[in-house]
Design a protein around this motif. Structure first.
Motif, PDB file in Angstrom:
ATOM      1  N   LEU A 101       0.828  -1.204   0.000  1.00 33.51           N
ATOM      2  CA  LEU A 101       0.000   0.000   0.000  1.00 33.51           C
ATOM      3  C   LEU A 101       0.866   1.259   0.000  1.00 33.51           C
ATOM      4  N   GLY A 102       1.964   1.208   0.730  1.00 30.05           N
ATOM      5  CA  GLY A 102       2.888   2.338   0.700  1.00 30.05           C
ATOM      6  C   GLY A 102       3.476   2.555  -0.687  1.00 30.05           C
ATOM      7  N   SER A 103       3.733   1.492  -1.405  1.00 32.69           N
ATOM      8  CA  SER A 103       4.267   1.608  -2.765  1.00 32.69           C
ATOM      9  C   SER A 103       3.224   2.181  -3.715  1.00 32.69           C
ATOM     10  N   VAL A 104       1.955   1.778  -3.546  1.00 28.46           N
ATOM     11  CA  VAL A 104       0.884   2.345  -4.374  1.00 28.46           C
ATOM     12  C   VAL A 104       0.772   3.852  -4.132  1.00 28.46           C
ATOM     13  N   ALA A 105       0.820   4.262  -2.863  1.00 28.71           N
ATOM     14  CA  ALA A 105       0.767   5.694  -2.543  1.00 28.71           C
ATOM     15  C   ALA A 105       1.956   6.432  -3.145  1.00 28.71           C
ATOM     16  N   PHE A 106       3.124   5.793  -3.143  1.00 30.55           N
ATOM     17  CA  PHE A 106       4.322   6.411  -3.709  1.00 30.55           C
ATOM     18  C   PHE A 106       4.173   6.623  -5.214  1.00 30.55           C
TER      19      PHE A 106
END
Length: 228
Positions: A101-106
């Motif tokens: 999820l952090g990668s999607v936000a990034f």
């Protein structure tokens, strides 16, 4: 004996009136060379009133953002982590879900930066249209929504930790990120905001998110591999 009336006085400074078109310029011999020359009227020195920039609004937005960042840090410090808070279908555990999820936000944050550059005419070879603004707004909204489960996991399951440099930096960046995001949202509601405020706030939010991704998702994938 009839007295002849006197001759009328000469018309003008040096002679009788002209029989030419009166719309033409006055001949030079009619002008008084001793007259004082008056400078033409200009508006260069005219004071133009403009509303002053709303510095108080910027200070207020910074204050609200700072309060949010401090509140998150205090809660993370006093709350005892439970060890588990995020469990999404398709992921083996909360840490894997948090990393993805952090990668999607990034990725969405990168899209928002590119769309902002296009709207400001700073993206070579690309002309922004109405759809660019829509992409910019929604990429930011979805990025924040995706990051909320990650933040909940960090605060509730882990808390504010500082047992090594990476973890301490990640905890600080998490507080700063949401504080800066709130600051930017408040600034957008203020009128007469200086033109440099929104780009600087947006760049600060993006920088904090990059730091969060590097100290969490990138570190996790480097240590445990890319898996679900």
């Amino acid at each position: 004996m009839t007295t002849r009336p006197p001759e009328p006085p000469d018309f003008g400074p040096t002679g009788p009136p002209l029989d030419s078109d009166l719309t033409q310029p006055v001949p030079g011999h009619w002008l008084d060379e001793t007259a004082t020359n008056v400078a033409p009227l200009t508006f260069e020195d005219e004071d133009v009133y403009t509303d002053p920039p709303n510095i108080r609004g910027v200070v207020g937005a910074l204050s609200v953002g700072a309060l949010v960042a401090v509140a998150l840090g205090v809660y993370g410090s006093v709350h005892e982590g439970t060890g588990q808070a995020l469990n999404l279908a398709g992921f083996s555990d909360g840490l894997h879900a948090k990393a993805w999820l952090g990668s999607v936000a990034f990725v969405l944050a990168i899209l928002q930066v590119l769309s902002a550059m296009a709207m400001w005419g700073r993206l070579p070879g690309f002309t922004a249209g109405r759809g660019t603004a829509v992409v910019h707004r929604w990429s930011g909204r979805v990025a924040v929504l995706v990051s909320l489960p990650v933040a909940a996991h960090c605060l509730y399951a882990l808390g504010f930790q500082s047992f090594d440099t990476r973890v301490l930096l990640h905890s600080l960046l998490g507080c700063f990120f949401y504080g800066l995001f709130v600051c930017k949202m408040v600034v957008l509601t203020r009128s007469r905001t200086p033109g440099w405020v929104v780009p600087v706030a947006g760049a600060a939010v993006f920088t904090a998110l990059v730091g969060l991704w590097v100290t969490s998702s990138l570190w996790f994938f480097s240590e445990f591999g890319v898996s679900l």
